[in-house]
Design an enzyme around this catalytic site. Structure first.
Site, PDB file in Angstrom:
ATOM      1  N   LYS A   1       0.852  -1.206   0.000  1.00 56.02           N
ATOM      2  CA  LYS A   1       0.000   0.000   0.000  1.00 56.02           C
ATOM      3  C   LYS A   1       0.882   1.249   0.000  1.00 56.02           C
ATOM      4  CE  LYS A   1      -3.728  -2.552   2.167  1.00 56.02           C
ATOM      5  NZ  LYS A   1      -4.373  -3.043   3.364  1.00 56.02           N
ATOM      6  N   GLN A  25      -4.803  -1.799   9.601  1.00 57.05           N
ATOM      7  CA  GLN A  25      -4.686  -3.115   8.974  1.00 57.05           C
ATOM      8  C   GLN A  25      -5.279  -4.190   9.892  1.00 57.05           C
ATOM      9  OE1 GLN A  25      -3.620  -3.580   5.867  1.00 57.05           O
ATOM     10  NE2 GLN A  25      -3.687  -5.803   5.889  1.00 57.05           N
ATOM     11  N   ASP A  77     -11.353   2.500   3.940  1.00 54.64           N
ATOM     12  CA  ASP A  77     -11.568   1.055   3.947  1.00 54.64           C
ATOM     13  C   ASP A  77     -13.063   0.716   3.830  1.00 54.64           C
ATOM     14  OD1 ASP A  77      -9.765  -0.995   4.105  1.00 54.64           O
ATOM     15  OD2 ASP A  77      -9.696  -1.069   6.289  1.00 54.64           O
TER      16      ASP A  77
HETATM   17  N1  GUN Z   1      -6.558  -7.072   5.909  1.00 59.12           N
HETATM   18  C1  GUN Z   1      -6.718  -7.756   4.753  1.00 59.12           C
HETATM   19  N2  GUN Z   1      -7.413  -7.010   3.854  1.00 59.12           N
HETATM   20  C2  GUN Z   1      -7.684  -5.838   4.457  1.00 59.12           C
HETATM   21  C3  GUN Z   1      -8.378  -4.658   4.041  1.00 59.12           C
HETATM   22  O1  GUN Z   1      -8.901  -4.545   2.922  1.00 59.12           O
HETATM   23  N3  GUN Z   1      -8.461  -3.666   4.981  1.00 59.12           N
HETATM   24  C4  GUN Z   1      -7.920  -3.785   6.214  1.00 59.12           C
HETATM   25  N4  GUN Z   1      -8.050  -2.759   7.040  1.00 59.12           N
HETATM   26  N5  GUN Z   1      -7.277  -4.857   6.630  1.00 59.12           N
HETATM   27  C5  GUN Z   1      -7.153  -5.877   5.753  1.00 59.12           C
END
Ligand code: GUN
Length: 294
Positions: free
Chosen positions: A53, A97, A120
């Site tokens: 990211k 995350q 998100d």
């Molecule tokens: N962990 C795995 N995929 C995601 C996601 O799309 N967002 C978040 N916050 N955590 C994740």
């Protein structure tokens, strides 16, 4: 006949081009969209995702920052970090995350993120807006799956979409999206999950099958109707001593066999994966636009 392969990269690249255009306007107005990612603990898979990211933000000219917190961080400490980010005008998007360590309630943390910065799409305000069809932040992976279908001219209108998995990150929001009376949706939707028992009677009826169960290879060729469009959201780590890192990524779909039955199929890796990150950047740009008024 082997299925058409639905690759994520060309779709992601076309969305990156849109983002680049949006950035020109925003930056001319003095605003650089900024994403802050918070990672608690040292889960190796999460570290990889967070790194990807951050790299994507750098590559495409967004501001970004990763806050790494030790696994011993308390829930209160994490809530304080989120609160500070909510109040920082230079931060447009916040992503904590998941998963967070067991002693922290993911729900409490997500609920604490300002809905305007919730790129998100997991805050209850955004979830509720999605459920009623209002404008909102949509979770990145299901939003990416919808873009994959649109870009590849796969019609969903009047089709039977079967979603395997009801997770808050993918299955549930994707089902809600597909039900909406909108372009790129308007489908008949079935959601299968761990309480459904035998999946085959449901998956066999799918015109579009979205596998988001998080279980390697659970969708086998006998579960798929000939010509079905199969989208594999699974990213499962399977031990593989023959490769240097000791594991490989594999989807929820038995790709090698299902590709001989399906009309189109997305691979893992290379299908949905690239879409998740581009949609996160798109949401961050949208958040910056909304917050700056540009
Ligand atoms: N962990 C795995 N995929 C995601 C996601 O799309 N967002 C978040 N916050 N955590 C994740």
């Amino acid at each position: 006949m082997s299925a058409t392969i639905i690759e994520g990269k060309p779709v992601a690249d076309s969305i990156y081009r849109e983002i680049t255009n949006d950035l020109i306007t925003l930056k001319a107005g003095g605003c650089t969209p900024h994403l802050t990612v918070v990672l608690v603990g040292d889960d190796p898979a999460s570290q990889v995702y967070v790194g990807m990211k951050q790299k994507a933000c750098e590559k495409y000219g967004l501001g970004s920052e990763t806050i790494l917190l030790p696994g011993t961080t308390t829930e209160n400490e994490l809530l304080q970090v989120v609160d500070k980010l909510n109040h920082r005008p230079d931060v447009h998007g916040i992503l904590v995350q998941l998963p967070v360590p067991k002693h922290i309630s993911a729900k409490k943390v997500i609920d604490a993120i300002s809905p305007e910065k919730d790129v998100d799409g997991l805050h209850p305000i955004n979830r509720g807006r999605l459920a009623v069809g209002d404008e909102c932040f949509i979770p990145c992976t299901p939003a990416g799956v919808q873009q994959l279908l649109l870009f590849n001219n796969i019609k969903t209108e009047g089709k039977h979409v079967v979603v395997v998995g009801r997770s808050s990150l993918v299955g549930l929001p994707f089902a809600l999206m597909m039900m909406q009376k909108k372009a790129g949706a308007n489908a008949t939707v079935t959601v299968c999950h761990t309480g459904s028992g035998d999946l085959k009677p449901y998956t066999k009826e799918a015109d579009i099958l979205v596998a988001a169960a998080g279980r390697a290879g659970i969708i086998t060729a006998d579960m798929v109707k000939p010509g079905c469009v199969v989208i594999d959201v699974g990213t499962n780590r399977v031990d593989d001593p023959s490769v240097p890192r000791g594991y490989r990524l594999t989807g929820d779909v038995d790709f090698e066999n299902v590709k001989n039955v399906a009309g189109a199929i997305s691979p893992v890796p290379g299908g949905v994966g690239p879409m998740t990150i581009v949609m996160l950047l798109k949401n961050t740009v949208k958040a910056a636009r909304q917050q700056s008024g540009l």
